[in-house]
Design an enzyme around this catalytic site. Sequence first.
Site, PDB file in Angstrom:
ATOM      1  N   SER A 242      12.594   6.480  14.396  1.00 53.20           N
ATOM      2  CA  SER A 242      11.556   6.140  15.038  1.00 53.20           C
ATOM      3  C   SER A 242      11.538   6.142  16.376  1.00 53.20           C
ATOM      4  O   SER A 242      12.383   4.714  16.768  1.00 53.20           O
ATOM      5  CB  SER A 242      10.772   5.085  14.659  1.00 53.20           C
ATOM      6  OG  SER A 242      10.833   5.512  13.112  1.00 53.20           O
ATOM      7  N   LEU A 243      11.719   7.020  17.531  1.00 49.23           N
ATOM      8  CA  LEU A 243      12.325   7.176  18.586  1.00 49.23           C
ATOM      9  C   LEU A 243      11.665   5.945  19.501  1.00 49.23           C
ATOM     10  O   LEU A 243      11.717   5.488  20.022  1.00 49.23           O
ATOM     11  CB  LEU A 243      13.261   8.116  19.390  1.00 49.23           C
ATOM     12  CG  LEU A 243      13.983   8.006  20.147  1.00 49.23           C
ATOM     13  CD1 LEU A 243      14.998   7.209  20.373  1.00 49.23           C
ATOM     14  CD2 LEU A 243      14.175   9.299  20.863  1.00 49.23           C
ATOM     15  N   ASN A 244      10.694   7.116  19.952  1.00 51.96           N
ATOM     16  CA  ASN A 244       9.463   6.763  20.629  1.00 51.96           C
ATOM     17  C   ASN A 244       9.424   6.238  21.757  1.00 51.96           C
ATOM     18  O   ASN A 244       8.388   5.473  22.729  1.00 51.96           O
ATOM     19  CB  ASN A 244       8.900   5.406  19.516  1.00 51.96           C
ATOM     20  CG  ASN A 244       8.318   5.679  18.714  1.00 51.96           C
ATOM     21  OD1 ASN A 244       8.025   6.715  18.176  1.00 51.96           O
ATOM     22  ND2 ASN A 244       8.475   4.450  17.327  1.00 51.96           N
TER      23      ASN A 244
ATOM     24  N   CYS B 281      -0.165   6.115  10.354  1.00 51.79           N
ATOM     25  CA  CYS B 281       0.780   5.228  10.499  1.00 51.79           C
ATOM     26  C   CYS B 281       0.326   4.140  10.702  1.00 51.79           C
ATOM     27  O   CYS B 281       0.212   4.301  12.325  1.00 51.79           O
ATOM     28  CB  CYS B 281       1.971   6.623  11.352  1.00 51.79           C
ATOM     29  SG  CYS B 281       2.509   7.647  10.419  1.00 51.79           S
TER      30      CYS B 281
ATOM     31  N   CYS C 251       6.562  -6.728   7.605  1.00 51.84           N
ATOM     32  CA  CYS C 251       7.498  -5.936   8.689  1.00 51.84           C
ATOM     33  C   CYS C 251       8.097  -7.055   9.325  1.00 51.84           C
ATOM     34  O   CYS C 251       7.283  -8.191   9.750  1.00 51.84           O
ATOM     35  CB  CYS C 251       7.719  -4.873   8.765  1.00 51.84           C
ATOM     36  SG  CYS C 251       8.671  -3.824   9.639  1.00 51.84           S
TER      37      CYS C 251
ATOM     38  N   CYS D 240       3.800   8.488   0.637  1.00 50.71           N
ATOM     39  CA  CYS D 240       4.233   7.919   1.592  1.00 50.71           C
ATOM     40  C   CYS D 240       4.160   6.621   1.273  1.00 50.71           C
ATOM     41  O   CYS D 240       3.245   5.627   0.649  1.00 50.71           O
ATOM     42  CB  CYS D 240       3.052   7.770   2.590  1.00 50.71           C
ATOM     43  SG  CYS D 240       3.542   6.395   3.474  1.00 50.71           S
TER      44      CYS D 240
ATOM     45  N   GLY E 244       7.610  -1.804   6.327  1.00 50.44           N
ATOM     46  CA  GLY E 244       8.218  -1.748   6.172  1.00 50.44           C
ATOM     47  C   GLY E 244       9.484  -2.026   6.456  1.00 50.44           C
ATOM     48  O   GLY E 244       9.223  -0.247   6.777  1.00 50.44           O
ATOM     49  N   GLU E 245      10.962  -2.255   7.300  1.00 46.52           N
ATOM     50  CA  GLU E 245      12.084  -1.235   6.932  1.00 46.52           C
ATOM     51  C   GLU E 245      12.681  -0.922   6.327  1.00 46.52           C
ATOM     52  O   GLU E 245      13.223  -1.909   5.868  1.00 46.52           O
ATOM     53  CB  GLU E 245      12.207  -1.994   8.530  1.00 46.52           C
ATOM     54  CG  GLU E 245      13.591  -1.297   9.050  1.00 46.52           C
ATOM     55  CD  GLU E 245      14.481  -0.227   8.992  1.00 46.52           C
ATOM     56  OE1 GLU E 245      12.688   0.483  10.026  1.00 46.52           O
ATOM     57  OE2 GLU E 245      15.232   0.450   8.931  1.00 46.52           O
TER      58      GLU E 245
ATOM     59  N   ASN F 151      -1.970   5.915  17.086  1.00 45.41           N
ATOM     60  CA  ASN F 151      -2.673   5.674  16.440  1.00 45.41           C
ATOM     61  C   ASN F 151      -4.106   4.435  16.703  1.00 45.41           C
ATOM     62  O   ASN F 151      -2.745   3.091  16.699  1.00 45.41           O
ATOM     63  CB  ASN F 151      -3.050   5.235  14.702  1.00 45.41           C
ATOM     64  CG  ASN F 151      -2.503   7.158  14.624  1.00 45.41           C
ATOM     65  OD1 ASN F 151      -2.965   7.558  14.210  1.00 45.41           O
ATOM     66  ND2 ASN F 151      -2.171   6.653  13.439  1.00 45.41           N
TER      67      ASN F 151
ATOM     68  N   SER G  99      12.543   6.424   6.786  1.00 44.22           N
ATOM     69  CA  SER G  99      12.122   6.426   7.713  1.00 44.22           C
ATOM     70  C   SER G  99      12.364   5.127   8.961  1.00 44.22           C
ATOM     71  O   SER G  99      12.535   3.962   8.143  1.00 44.22           O
ATOM     72  CB  SER G  99      10.486   6.464   8.074  1.00 44.22           C
ATOM     73  OG  SER G  99      10.193   6.624  10.294  1.00 44.22           O
TER      74      SER G  99
ATOM     75  N   CYS H 179       2.389  -1.073  16.247  1.00 40.60           N
ATOM     76  CA  CYS H 179       1.744  -0.712  14.528  1.00 40.60           C
ATOM     77  C   CYS H 179       1.312  -2.151  14.676  1.00 40.60           C
ATOM     78  O   CYS H 179       1.775  -3.957  14.402  1.00 40.60           O
ATOM     79  CB  CYS H 179       3.098  -0.588  14.231  1.00 40.60           C
ATOM     80  SG  CYS H 179       3.578  -1.145  12.506  1.00 40.60           S
TER      81      CYS H 179
ATOM     82  N   CYS I 152       7.054  -4.322  16.491  1.00 41.58           N
ATOM     83  CA  CYS I 152       7.321  -2.528  17.384  1.00 41.58           C
ATOM     84  C   CYS I 152       6.126  -3.424  17.717  1.00 41.58           C
ATOM     85  O   CYS I 152       5.296  -3.760  16.535  1.00 41.58           O
ATOM     86  CB  CYS I 152       7.119  -1.314  16.209  1.00 41.58           C
ATOM     87  SG  CYS I 152       8.522  -1.610  15.615  1.00 41.58           S
TER      88      CYS I 152
ATOM     89  N   GLU J 206       0.878  -1.161   0.096  1.00 43.71           N
ATOM     90  CA  GLU J 206       0.074   0.205   0.285  1.00 43.71           C
ATOM     91  C   GLU J 206       0.933   1.780   0.376  1.00 43.71           C
ATOM     92  O   GLU J 206       1.918   1.166   0.919  1.00 43.71           O
ATOM     93  CB  GLU J 206      -0.969   0.386   1.425  1.00 43.71           C
ATOM     94  CG  GLU J 206      -2.094  -1.325   1.512  1.00 43.71           C
ATOM     95  CD  GLU J 206      -2.596  -1.396   2.517  1.00 43.71           C
ATOM     96  OE1 GLU J 206      -4.072  -1.914   1.913  1.00 43.71           O
ATOM     97  OE2 GLU J 206      -2.332  -0.501   2.792  1.00 43.71           O
TER      98      GLU J 206
HETATM   99  N1  SAH Z   1      10.160   0.732   9.485  1.00 39.72           N
HETATM  100  C1  SAH Z   1      10.085   2.413   9.490  1.00 39.72           C
HETATM  101  C2  SAH Z   1       8.768   2.806   8.599  1.00 39.72           C
HETATM  102  C3  SAH Z   1       8.002   2.594   8.998  1.00 39.72           C
HETATM  103  S1  SAH Z   1       7.047   2.960  10.649  1.00 39.72           S
HETATM  104  C4  SAH Z   1      10.199   3.028  11.067  1.00 39.72           C
HETATM  105  O1  SAH Z   1      10.285   2.404  12.103  1.00 39.72           O
HETATM  106  O2  SAH Z   1      10.303   4.131  10.863  1.00 39.72           O
HETATM  107  C5  SAH Z   1       6.408   4.544   9.790  1.00 39.72           C
HETATM  108  C6  SAH Z   1       6.082   5.254  11.011  1.00 39.72           C
HETATM  109  O3  SAH Z   1       5.149   4.634  11.813  1.00 39.72           O
HETATM  110  C7  SAH Z   1       7.136   5.128  12.541  1.00 39.72           C
HETATM  111  O4  SAH Z   1       7.479   6.235  12.756  1.00 39.72           O
HETATM  112  C8  SAH Z   1       6.199   4.488  13.432  1.00 39.72           C
HETATM  113  O5  SAH Z   1       6.507   4.588  14.833  1.00 39.72           O
HETATM  114  C9  SAH Z   1       4.703   5.028  13.145  1.00 39.72           C
HETATM  115  N2  SAH Z   1       3.280   4.234  13.727  1.00 39.72           N
HETATM  116  C10 SAH Z   1       3.566   2.794  13.136  1.00 39.72           C
HETATM  117  N3  SAH Z   1       2.425   2.459  14.263  1.00 39.72           N
HETATM  118  C11 SAH Z   1       2.038   3.682  14.822  1.00 39.72           C
HETATM  119  C12 SAH Z   1       0.566   3.770  15.676  1.00 39.72           C
HETATM  120  N4  SAH Z   1       0.065   3.040  15.906  1.00 39.72           N
HETATM  121  N5  SAH Z   1       0.441   5.196  16.133  1.00 39.72           N
HETATM  122  C13 SAH Z   1       0.914   6.165  15.937  1.00 39.72           C
HETATM  123  N6  SAH Z   1       2.033   5.792  14.878  1.00 39.72           N
HETATM  124  C14 SAH Z   1       3.002   4.748  14.627  1.00 39.72           C
END
Ligand code: SAH
Length: 387
Positions: free
Chosen positions: A259-261, A378, A155, A148, A204-205, A335, A237, A162, A159, A135
């Site tokens: 993506s630090l989080n 996302c 993936c 995007c 994906g990563e 989300n 990313s 996700c 995470c 997608e």
């Molecule tokens: N693998 C890569 C790119 C895909 S994820 C990465 O990790 O950056 C793209 C972005 O979506 C990342 O910043 C991830 O942290 C965010 N993301 C994934 N699931 C999410 C969710 N449920 N709510 C908000 N952001 C999310």
Amino acid sequence: MKTNKIIVIQYYVKTNKIVLRFYKTPARACLAMAGEASYAPLMSKKTDIKELTKNQLVLWLERHGLESYRAKQILKWIYYRQVDSFEIMSDLGKEMRKLLSHHFFVHRPEIAKTETSIDGSIKFLLKLDDGKHIESVLIPEKDHYTLCISSQVGCAQGCKFCLTAKGGFVRNLTNGEIIAQVRDISKQLDNSKRLTNVVMMGMGEPLANYNHVVSAINIITDSNNGLGISNRRLTISTAGLVPKLYGLGRETTVNLAISLNATDNKTRNMLMPINRKYPIEKLLDACAIYPLMPRRRITFEYILIKGINDSLEDAKRLVKLLRPIRAKINLIPFNAYEGSEFNRPEESTILKFKEVLNQNNYTAVIRHSKGQDISAACGQLGVANQL
Ligand code: SAH
């Protein structure tokens, strides 16, 4: 005058042939072999010409006794004029067109479905040759479009927050499949706005599919022989595959998003398994020495999850952690999806978190993901259709 030549001996198992090739420099010989290796497995059937970099196409032409400048003409037809058949390439001779058609084709994945969100973003479901789906999401901005794109089917990062991760990993995308998302979707646009920005934040990563992603970036950002997206407007990313960051900084000039989080290893280990291999200190050390272009900053994405990483202490720790780095911060309120174990914080918590960052002179913006009603936000891509 003495001239040195590099001789490469190649043995073709399929045809039982030995071929001697002469190259002027070792670099050219290596390039030729690398090119050959990357598309040799596909040569038994026709190859999508988008799999080849410009250099590989030049070498292929030379090997077939054709002029190298033809590569420029061919690529212009494919990426600028967007044609799908060699027959139409009127500035190439008939024989050359026949030869190209014999070896190559110009692949366009089928657009299996599109869905439009109430906020205007459009999700494209693309069907690949092997029946797998990916997608891509087209996001209308005030005066341009942002696209995007995905780098893998599924993936492997796992995470916790996700939804895409829950479907697991299926396979890497090829160069051609990554490029096709930009090429094909830009062809769908009317002339009101241009597609100027691309973010690799879909399924994906990207750094786990490093070689194909870098080859695709080169073509997507090539303004003479590719799709002409500015490297300032293409963002990769990553969840933080540290060793690959060193290569990316050397080989490309695109924007980097991390993506630090989380601000401590315990929380990040729980949210993002990759952190057990490359903990926060290692990741941020690599970011501190990342070769940034002038006036650029690394974007740190930070999903705000209720009660997990949204405290004021987290905000203060984030400020401290990012101090050695030219950074800006995107705060993404989590989300939620059906069955998700996490929640989005209250709006007031999100604003307070942002305030701490702003008070410490960081640019921090709250990014409400678009396309939530069509599962295009996302972390939501691909789940319904990927297998
Ligand atoms: N693998 C890569 C790119 C895909 S994820 C990465 O990790 O950056 C793209 C972005 O979506 C990342 O910043 C991830 O942290 C965010 N993301 C994934 N699931 C999410 C969710 N449920 N709510 C908000 N952001 C999310």
